[in-house]
Design a protein around this motif. Structure first.
Motif, short mmCIF file in Angstrom:
data_model
loop_
_atom_site.label_atom_id
_atom_site.label_comp_id
_atom_site.label_asym_id
_atom_site.label_seq_id
_atom_site.Cartn_x
_atom_site.Cartn_y
_atom_site.Cartn_z
N THR A 154 2.58 -5.67 4.61
CA THR A 154 2.49 -4.38 4.07
C THR A 154 2.88 -4.01 2.63
OG1 THR A 154 3.14 -3.68 6.32
CG2 THR A 154 3.33 -1.77 4.77
N ASP A 160 -0.44 5.83 -0.51
CA ASP A 160 -1.11 5.22 0.40
C ASP A 160 -0.09 4.03 0.69
OD1 ASP A 160 -3.81 6.28 0.47
OD2 ASP A 160 -3.44 5.89 -1.52
N ARG A 162 -0.98 0.12 3.03
CA ARG A 162 -1.87 -0.65 3.66
C ARG A 162 -0.98 -1.89 4.35
NH1 ARG A 162 -6.51 -2.83 1.40
NH2 ARG A 162 -6.97 -0.89 0.97
N THR A 164 -1.65 -4.95 6.58
CA THR A 164 -2.70 -6.11 6.90
C THR A 164 -2.25 -6.83 7.72
OG1 THR A 164 -3.24 -6.18 4.37
CG2 THR A 164 -4.17 -8.18 5.73
N GLU A 176 -6.10 0.89 16.38
CA GLU A 176 -5.82 2.09 16.81
C GLU A 176 -4.22 2.42 17.03
OE1 GLU A 176 -7.66 4.82 15.66
OE2 GLU A 176 -9.36 3.63 15.02
N LEU A 179 -2.37 1.79 13.98
CA LEU A 179 -2.35 2.84 13.09
C LEU A 179 -1.49 4.06 13.64
CD1 LEU A 179 -3.41 3.95 10.40
CD2 LEU A 179 -5.66 4.71 11.80
N ARG A 183 1.51 5.76 11.73
CA ARG A 183 1.74 7.23 11.37
C ARG A 183 3.05 7.77 12.04
NH1 ARG A 183 -4.71 8.51 13.08
NH2 ARG A 183 -5.54 8.00 11.01
N THR A 196 0.06 7.97 3.47
CA THR A 196 -1.26 7.73 4.44
C THR A 196 -1.40 6.36 4.54
OG1 THR A 196 -2.36 9.83 3.69
CG2 THR A 196 -3.50 8.50 4.90
N ASP A 198 -3.05 2.82 6.40
CA ASP A 198 -4.56 2.20 6.62
C ASP A 198 -4.08 1.00 7.25
OD1 ASP A 198 -6.93 1.70 6.88
OD2 ASP A 198 -7.16 0.85 4.80
N ARG A 200 -5.68 -2.93 8.44
CA ARG A 200 -6.75 -3.82 8.07
C ARG A 200 -6.44 -5.01 8.79
NH1 ARG A 200 -9.63 -2.35 3.28
NH2 ARG A 200 -9.56 -0.13 3.11
#
Length: 209
Positions: A154, A160, A162, A164, A176, A179, A183, A196, A198, A200
């Protein structure tokens, strides 16, 4: 993670210090921003070297000696001839010079941002390093997907994050749910500015994970 220290009360419970919010804001800004003194020093050193070199070339020209690289007089004459015969080139050079000057002014006025976020709390000034946030997100992602420590990485920027994931070959990961866990982790932290997430998945799986 850093925070102001609390004073213990006679009953043993910590009593939060009464500190003006303006002081908290100054502390938080100082901890999340850094000066650009390093960039300013580099620019000043470069300007000093250029000025010193031009001075040496001017002395060589005054003594009638050949120039080391170029003669300031010849350069000035070339610029004057270009100004009269090549107006487009002069305008382009002027625009580039103006943009460079504007960039230096912006660098001098603004401050650099450190890799940290704050937590909005009226009682204490709390600063969290981005690496700590990244580690918490990686842990939440591993727990949500049942992954090994080496399967999640991460990085966190100002707004942001990310995450991975490198899943085991042939194993499906519910993106999901990961994610949602990321959150929840960020919302529980209440970091400012808000981050925020994300998620991947890497294109290739990992053997033996």
């Amino acid at each position: 993670m850093t925070a102001t220290e609390a004073r213990p009360t006679p009953s043993g419970a910590p009593e939060m210090p009464s500190v003006p919010s303006s002081l908290y804001r100054r502390i938080l800004r100082r901890e999340t921003h850094s000066s650009r003194s390093g960039a300013a020093i580099v620019v000043l050193v470069l300007l000093a070297l250029v000025a010193g070199y031009v001075g040496v070339e001017a002395v060589y020209a005054a003594l009638g000696l050949p120039a080391l690289l170029f003669s300031p007089v010849d350069v000035l004459a070339s610029l004057l001839s270009a100004a009269t015969g090549q107006a487009g080139l002069v305008i382009a050079v002027g625009i580039v010079t103006a943009l460079a000057g504007l960039l230096l002014v912006v660098l001098g006025i603004t401050s650099a941002r450190r890799g940290r976020h704050t937590i909005d709390d009226p009682r204490v000034a709390v600063v969290v390093d981005d690496q700590v946030i990244a580690a918490a997100l990686s842990r939440s992602a591993r727990m949500a997907a049942g992954l090994a420590p080496g399967q999640v990485s991460t990085w966190v920027s100002r707004r942001d994050a990310r995450v991975t994931i490198t899943p085991a070959s042939g194993v499906r990961v519910d993106v999901e749910s990961v994610l949602a866990a990321a959150r929840d982790e960020l919302e529980a932290g209440g970091y400012q500015p808000a981050v925020t997430p994300d998620v991947r998945l890497t294109s290739s799986g990992r053997l033996g994970a």
